[in-house]
Design a protein around this motif. Structure first.
Motif, short mmCIF file in Angstrom:
data_model
loop_
_atom_site.label_atom_id
_atom_site.label_comp_id
_atom_site.label_asym_id
_atom_site.label_seq_id
_atom_site.Cartn_x
_atom_site.Cartn_y
_atom_site.Cartn_z
N ARG A 1 0.84 -1.21 0.00
CA ARG A 1 0.00 0.00 0.00
C ARG A 1 0.87 1.26 0.00
O ARG A 1 0.49 2.28 -0.59
CB ARG A 1 -0.94 0.00 1.21
N THR A 2 2.04 1.19 0.62
CA THR A 2 2.98 2.31 0.59
C THR A 2 3.50 2.54 -0.83
O THR A 2 3.58 3.68 -1.31
CB THR A 2 4.14 2.06 1.55
N ILE A 3 3.86 1.45 -1.51
CA ILE A 3 4.32 1.57 -2.90
C ILE A 3 3.20 2.10 -3.79
O ILE A 3 3.41 2.97 -4.65
CB ILE A 3 4.82 0.20 -3.41
N ASP A 4 1.99 1.58 -3.57
CA ASP A 4 0.83 2.06 -4.33
C ASP A 4 0.63 3.55 -4.12
O ASP A 4 0.40 4.31 -5.08
CB ASP A 4 -0.40 1.26 -3.88
N GLY A 5 0.72 4.01 -2.88
CA GLY A 5 0.54 5.42 -2.59
C GLY A 5 1.63 6.28 -3.21
O GLY A 5 1.36 7.40 -3.68
N ALA A 6 2.87 5.78 -3.21
CA ALA A 6 3.97 6.54 -3.82
C ALA A 6 3.75 6.67 -5.33
O ALA A 6 4.00 7.74 -5.91
CB ALA A 6 5.29 5.84 -3.53
N GLN A 7 3.28 5.60 -5.95
CA GLN A 7 2.99 5.67 -7.39
C GLN A 7 1.87 6.67 -7.68
O GLN A 7 1.95 7.45 -8.63
CB GLN A 7 2.61 4.29 -7.91
N TRP A 8 0.83 6.64 -6.86
CA TRP A 8 -0.28 7.56 -7.10
C TRP A 8 0.11 9.01 -6.82
O TRP A 8 -0.40 9.93 -7.45
CB TRP A 8 -1.49 7.17 -6.26
N ALA A 9 1.03 9.23 -5.87
CA ALA A 9 1.51 10.59 -5.61
C ALA A 9 2.23 11.14 -6.84
O ALA A 9 2.11 12.34 -7.15
CB ALA A 9 2.45 10.59 -4.40
N VAL A 10 2.96 10.29 -7.55
CA VAL A 10 3.61 10.72 -8.79
C VAL A 10 2.56 11.10 -9.83
O VAL A 10 2.69 12.11 -10.53
CB VAL A 10 4.54 9.60 -9.32
N VAL A 11 1.53 10.28 -9.94
CA VAL A 11 0.45 10.57 -10.88
C VAL A 11 -0.23 11.89 -10.52
O VAL A 11 -0.49 12.74 -11.39
CB VAL A 11 -0.58 9.43 -10.90
N ALA A 12 -0.50 12.10 -9.24
CA ALA A 12 -1.15 13.34 -8.80
C ALA A 12 -0.28 14.55 -9.08
O ALA A 12 -0.77 15.62 -9.47
CB ALA A 12 -1.48 13.25 -7.32
N ARG A 13 1.04 14.39 -8.90
CA ARG A 13 1.95 15.50 -9.15
C ARG A 13 1.98 15.87 -10.64
O ARG A 13 2.09 17.04 -11.00
CB ARG A 13 3.36 15.12 -8.68
N ARG A 14 1.85 14.87 -11.49
CA ARG A 14 1.84 15.15 -12.93
C ARG A 14 0.50 15.70 -13.40
O ARG A 14 0.44 16.41 -14.40
CB ARG A 14 2.18 13.86 -13.69
N MET A 15 -0.56 15.37 -12.68
CA MET A 15 -1.87 15.90 -13.04
C MET A 15 -2.05 17.34 -12.58
O MET A 15 -2.85 18.09 -13.16
CB MET A 15 -2.98 15.04 -12.40
N ALA A 16 -1.35 17.73 -11.53
CA ALA A 16 -1.58 19.04 -10.91
C ALA A 16 -1.42 20.21 -11.88
O ALA A 16 -2.27 21.12 -11.88
CB ALA A 16 -0.65 19.20 -9.70
N PRO A 17 -0.37 20.27 -12.73
CA PRO A 17 -0.28 21.42 -13.65
C PRO A 17 -1.47 21.55 -14.59
O PRO A 17 -1.94 22.66 -14.87
CB PRO A 17 1.01 21.13 -14.43
N THR A 18 -1.97 20.42 -15.09
CA THR A 18 -3.14 20.46 -15.97
C THR A 18 -4.35 20.98 -15.22
O THR A 18 -5.14 21.78 -15.75
CB THR A 18 -3.42 19.08 -16.55
N LEU A 19 -4.51 20.51 -13.99
CA LEU A 19 -5.65 20.96 -13.18
C LEU A 19 -5.54 22.46 -12.90
O LEU A 19 -6.53 23.20 -13.00
CB LEU A 19 -5.70 20.17 -11.88
N VAL A 20 -4.35 22.93 -12.56
CA VAL A 20 -4.15 24.36 -12.28
C VAL A 20 -4.44 25.20 -13.51
O VAL A 20 -5.10 26.23 -13.46
CB VAL A 20 -2.72 24.60 -11.76
#
Length: 220
Positions: free
Chosen positions: A133-152
């Motif tokens: 679950r820690t690895i899963d969360g780290a992977q999703w944090a990368v996805v969220a970080r890459r999505m953030a500029p588009t969202l902004v």
């Protein structure tokens, strides 16, 4: 002469029963969501093309279907480079959560099975669930970080972000999205890790040993 009444086998301590119930409550949704996403990643390209060609929905989360479509595509684009590795992690997590669910259920309703075996399975599976679950969360944090500029960028055109402080408010989004993901990961993985430590404690070992001893005497 009346036959002496045999004492019932000792029941599991309340804390152990609560821990087993918590294991059930956390492993079921975690495993189900992991399995659902893992299967969805296998059809990521199909979902991305379907999202491009589908008509705009009647309900818009951001108030503009075009903005919703851009965010969805950004999510697919961020997931694509990690599709295989993330699907593997999620698949393993779903299997491990299944072991947690079954072994915790057997602790509550052993039906004559030795509880020590279930305890050992719980220790291994809960700790493995915490790691995955820690690895899963780290992977999703990368996805969220890459999505953030588009969202902004999409939110800049919304009326709610046209004020003098809009730049600062939008800047928060770039770190808030991965921060929320990491906080949620820490909470779920932390619970699994605490459960693993608890099930391998001496208190639980003694309680399980007493329960198994009572079951063996009944069979004899």
């Amino acid at each position: 002469m009346t036959r002496p009444v045999e004492a019932p086998p000792p029941s599991l301590p309340r804390g152990l029963r609560v821990a087993a119930i918590v294991s059930l409550l956390f492993s079921a949704p975690t495993g189900f969501l992991a399995l659902s996403e893992s299967l969805g990643l296998g059809q990521l390209e199909e979902h991305r093309e379907a999202a491009k060609n589908s008509p705009p929905p009647s309900f818009s989360l951001m108030g503009d279907p075009a903005i919703d479509a851009r965010i969805t595509q950004a999510q697919y684009n961020a997931l694509a480079p990690h599709r295989e590795s993330r699907a593997l992690v999620l698949g393993m997590l779903s299997v491990v959560c299944a072991f947690v669910f079954v072994s915790a259920g057997r602790l509550l309703r052993p039906d004559g099975l030795p509880l020590e075996r279930m305890r050992r399975m719980l220790v291994v599976s809960t700790i493995a669930a915490a790691v995955l679950r820690t690895i899963d969360g780290a992977q999703w944090a990368v996805v969220a970080r890459r999505m953030a500029p588009t969202l902004v960028e999409a939110m800049k055109g919304m009326p709610a972000f046209q004020g003098p402080n809009s730049a600062e408010e939008l800047g928060v989004v770039t770190w808030l999205m991965p921060a929320i993901s990491m906080a949620f990961t820490a909470a779920v993985a932390g619970v699994f890790a605490l459960l693993g430590q608890y099930f391998q404690s001496d208190t639980v070992r003694h309680a399980i040993s007493a329960q198994d001893g009572a079951l063996t005497e009944e069979e004899d």
